[in-house]
Design an enzyme around this catalytic site. Sequence first.
Site, PDB file in Angstrom:
ATOM      1  N   GLY A 143       0.877  -1.173   0.000  1.00  0.00           N
ATOM      2  CA  GLY A 143       0.000   0.000   0.000  1.00  0.00           C
ATOM      3  C   GLY A 143       0.911   1.218   0.000  1.00  0.00           C
ATOM      4  CB  ALA A 144       2.656   2.940  -2.569  1.00  0.00           C
TER       5      ALA A 144
ATOM      6  CG  PHE B 251      -2.207  10.090   2.010  1.00  0.00           C
ATOM      7  CD1 PHE B 251      -1.488  11.207   1.630  1.00  0.00           C
ATOM      8  CD2 PHE B 251      -3.479   9.909   1.488  1.00  0.00           C
ATOM      9  CE1 PHE B 251      -2.012  12.136   0.743  1.00  0.00           C
ATOM     10  CE2 PHE B 251      -4.009  10.838   0.596  1.00  0.00           C
ATOM     11  CZ  PHE B 251      -3.281  11.945   0.222  1.00  0.00           C
TER      12      PHE B 251
ATOM     13  N   GLY C  16       1.558   4.489   3.621  1.00  0.00           N
ATOM     14  CA  GLY C  16       2.630   3.627   3.114  1.00  0.00           C
ATOM     15  C   GLY C  16       3.838   4.439   2.662  1.00  0.00           C
TER      16      GLY C  16
ATOM     17  CG  ASP D  92      -0.637   0.755  -4.262  1.00  0.00           C
ATOM     18  OD1 ASP D  92      -1.679   0.345  -4.808  1.00  0.00           O
ATOM     19  OD2 ASP D  92      -0.644   1.543  -3.303  1.00  0.00           O
TER      20      ASP D  92
ATOM     21  CG  HIS E 289      -7.390   1.952  16.175  1.00  0.00           C
ATOM     22  ND1 HIS E 289      -6.807   2.981  16.865  1.00  0.00           N
ATOM     23  CD2 HIS E 289      -7.369   2.337  14.865  1.00  0.00           C
ATOM     24  CE1 HIS E 289      -6.449   3.940  16.021  1.00  0.00           C
ATOM     25  NE2 HIS E 289      -6.801   3.576  14.804  1.00  0.00           N
TER      26      HIS E 289
HETATM   27  N1  LIG Z   1      -4.368   1.315  12.493  1.00  0.00           N
HETATM   28  C1  LIG Z   1      -4.187   2.618  12.445  1.00  0.00           C
HETATM   29  O1  LIG Z   1      -3.837   3.224  13.452  1.00  0.00           O
HETATM   30  C2  LIG Z   1      -4.347   3.345  11.152  1.00  0.00           C
HETATM   31  C3  LIG Z   1      -3.817   4.631  10.997  1.00  0.00           C
HETATM   32  C4  LIG Z   1      -3.921   5.254   9.748  1.00  0.00           C
HETATM   33  C5  LIG Z   1      -4.539   4.597   8.681  1.00  0.00           C
HETATM   34  N2  LIG Z   1      -5.057   3.366   8.890  1.00  0.00           N
HETATM   35  C6  LIG Z   1      -5.674   2.622   7.799  1.00  0.00           C
HETATM   36  O2  LIG Z   1      -4.659   2.276   6.870  1.00  0.00           O
HETATM   37  C7  LIG Z   1      -5.231   2.143   5.575  1.00  0.00           C
HETATM   38  C8  LIG Z   1      -4.440   2.989   4.571  1.00  0.00           C
HETATM   39  O3  LIG Z   1      -4.587   4.355   4.849  1.00  0.00           O
HETATM   40  P1  LIG Z   1      -3.953   5.429   3.843  1.00  0.00           P
HETATM   41  O4  LIG Z   1      -4.243   6.762   4.408  1.00  0.00           O
HETATM   42  O5  LIG Z   1      -2.566   5.053   3.520  1.00  0.00           O
HETATM   43  O6  LIG Z   1      -4.886   5.184   2.559  1.00  0.00           O
HETATM   44  P2  LIG Z   1      -4.512   5.482   1.025  1.00  0.00           P
HETATM   45  O7  LIG Z   1      -5.793   5.399   0.274  1.00  0.00           O
HETATM   46  O8  LIG Z   1      -3.718   6.736   0.914  1.00  0.00           O
HETATM   47  O9  LIG Z   1      -3.566   4.271   0.608  1.00  0.00           O
HETATM   48  C9  LIG Z   1      -4.000   2.957   0.533  1.00  0.00           C
HETATM   49  C10 LIG Z   1      -3.251   2.294  -0.601  1.00  0.00           C
HETATM   50  O10 LIG Z   1      -3.552   0.902  -0.598  1.00  0.00           O
HETATM   51  C11 LIG Z   1      -3.490   0.501  -1.942  1.00  0.00           C
HETATM   52  N3  LIG Z   1      -4.124  -0.793  -2.147  1.00  0.00           N
HETATM   53  C12 LIG Z   1      -5.439  -1.090  -2.234  1.00  0.00           C
HETATM   54  N4  LIG Z   1      -5.595  -2.399  -2.479  1.00  0.00           N
HETATM   55  C13 LIG Z   1      -4.363  -2.940  -2.566  1.00  0.00           C
HETATM   56  C14 LIG Z   1      -3.868  -4.235  -2.815  1.00  0.00           C
HETATM   57  N5  LIG Z   1      -4.696  -5.272  -3.036  1.00  0.00           N
HETATM   58  N6  LIG Z   1      -2.544  -4.425  -2.825  1.00  0.00           N
HETATM   59  C15 LIG Z   1      -1.680  -3.409  -2.624  1.00  0.00           C
HETATM   60  N7  LIG Z   1      -2.094  -2.161  -2.382  1.00  0.00           N
HETATM   61  C16 LIG Z   1      -3.417  -1.923  -2.354  1.00  0.00           C
HETATM   62  C17 LIG Z   1      -4.206   1.621  -2.685  1.00  0.00           C
HETATM   63  O11 LIG Z   1      -3.954   1.577  -4.089  1.00  0.00           O
HETATM   64  C18 LIG Z   1      -3.627   2.836  -1.988  1.00  0.00           C
HETATM   65  O12 LIG Z   1      -2.464   3.324  -2.657  1.00  0.00           O
HETATM   66  C19 LIG Z   1      -6.701   2.541   5.724  1.00  0.00           C
HETATM   67  O13 LIG Z   1      -7.486   1.380   5.890  1.00  0.00           O
HETATM   68  C20 LIG Z   1      -6.704   3.368   6.997  1.00  0.00           C
HETATM   69  O14 LIG Z   1      -7.959   3.371   7.633  1.00  0.00           O
HETATM   70  C21 LIG Z   1      -4.975   2.732  10.094  1.00  0.00           C
HETATM   71  O1  LIG Z   2      -9.166   7.279  12.130  1.00  0.00           O
HETATM   72  C1  LIG Z   2      -8.884   6.641  11.107  1.00  0.00           C
HETATM   73  O2  LIG Z   2      -9.745   6.263  10.308  1.00  0.00           O
HETATM   74  C2  LIG Z   2      -7.440   6.339  10.773  1.00  0.00           C
HETATM   75  C3  LIG Z   2      -6.667   5.828  11.936  1.00  0.00           C
HETATM   76  O3  LIG Z   2      -7.248   4.686  12.493  1.00  0.00           O
HETATM   77  C4  LIG Z   2      -6.411   6.851  12.985  1.00  0.00           C
HETATM   78  O4  LIG Z   2      -6.677   6.609  14.163  1.00  0.00           O
HETATM   79  O5  LIG Z   2      -5.907   7.934  12.628  1.00  0.00           O
END
Ligand SMILES: NC(=O)c1ccc[n+]([C@@H]2O[C@H](COP(=O)([O-])OP(=O)(O)OC[C@H]3O[C@@H](n4cnc5c(N)ncnc54)[C@H](O)[C@@H]3O)[C@@H](O)[C@H]2O)c1
Ligand SMILES: O=C(O)C[C@H](O)C(=O)O
Length: 314
Positions: A12-13, A15, A17, A36, A180
């Site tokens: 996942g590349a 924000f 990644g 990605d 979470h």
């Molecule tokens: N656990 C936490 O504390 C936490 C914190 C921040 C974000 N997140 C989660 O992390 C995830 C990513 O957030 P983000 O802001 O980077 O989103 P984003 O949309 O900027 O990036 C996600 C990337 O995943 C890629 N992707 C989708 N399917 C894929 C696959 N099969 N194989 C490879 N890559 C694939 C997309 O093309 C995209 O580039 C979200 O689900 C978000 O809710 C969790």
């Molecule tokens: O809140 C979200 O959806 C992203 C992440 O889990 C966070 O806590 O920032």
Amino acid sequence: MAMTRKKITVIGAGFTGATTALMLGQKELGDVVLLDIPQLENPTKGKALDILEASPVQGFDSRMTGTSSYEDAAGSDIVIITAGVARKPGMSRDDLVNINAGIVSAVCENVKQYAPDSTVIILSNPVDAMTYVAYNALGFPKNRVIGQSGVLDTARYCTFIAQELNVSVEDVRGFVLGGHGDDMVPLVRYSSVGGIPIDTLISPERIEAIVQRTRVGGGEIVNLLGNGSAYYAPAASLVQMAEAILKDKKRILPVIALLEGEYGYENLFMGVPVILGGNGIERIFELELTPEEKAALDQSADSVRSVTSILKPN
Ligand SMILES: NC(=O)c1ccc[n+]([C@@H]2O[C@H](COP(=O)([O-])OP(=O)(O)OC[C@H]3O[C@@H](n4cnc5c(N)ncnc54)[C@H](O)[C@@H]3O)[C@@H](O)[C@H]2O)c1
Ligand SMILES: O=C(O)C[C@H](O)C(=O)O
């Protein structure tokens, strides 16, 4: 003696990644593969090259590869999964469960094939349930399947405590347990600044406000950004976990672990304090909780169970 270079694949590349890849490089934790989907191969290569071109300026020697091919992930020491969809204002993390479960399980099939000895850190939301999905798809031992939530939630909590007291963030210690979600459990009794318990320094009303702001900290950023969720602090949290594992630091950090009786929960992935080192989760700490704290943790566990149960076969 030649040192072996460590390899970290970030899947996942987007924000989180891309920011994680940059921070891993800046800390020279290893060579980074940013992966990605094939439709985004060129932008992914572009992000990796852009980060690489920052390295002479900042003076770090990590190699950066952008790809859509899992062959490039072969031999990874650590795999970080950020693949999936992020929420938008008005959504809960749980709204992402079905779409991200499909993505995370497909990704994990490849990780299992190409990086079978890796330790896997999951970020995709809803992350407690996604860690469960990853564990099932990977078939790895439980110490090598770890979800990220508590480091970020604790970072938010500590930020707000430092702001309240106008003290250095470096002197704040705290713990956030549980899932979470908005009923996560910041443990006030285990929180201190410079060793001084915070409940001797901050009024109960202000502590309650800090606890509540922490619980909805992800949503606060989602509402401000308008089209996506937090990524700087999440990336920093992933990097702290990766560093603890790669350097066998044996940090005590709250992470999502498989609970098999700890805290009275069976077969549940949820945030608890652990020792994080070269073998991944090396020990789970069971803190003594007051009846009120345990009731709050039970409520958080119920929320995790209810979203996870959507995924369980009948
Ligand atoms: N656990 C936490 O504390 C936490 C914190 C921040 C974000 N997140 C989660 O992390 C995830 C990513 O957030 P983000 O802001 O980077 O989103 P984003 O949309 O900027 O990036 C996600 C990337 O995943 C890629 N992707 C989708 N399917 C894929 C696959 N099969 N194989 C490879 N890559 C694939 C997309 O093309 C995209 O580039 C979200 O689900 C978000 O809710 C969790
Ligand atoms: O809140 C979200 O959806 C992203 C992440 O889990 C966070 O806590 O920032």
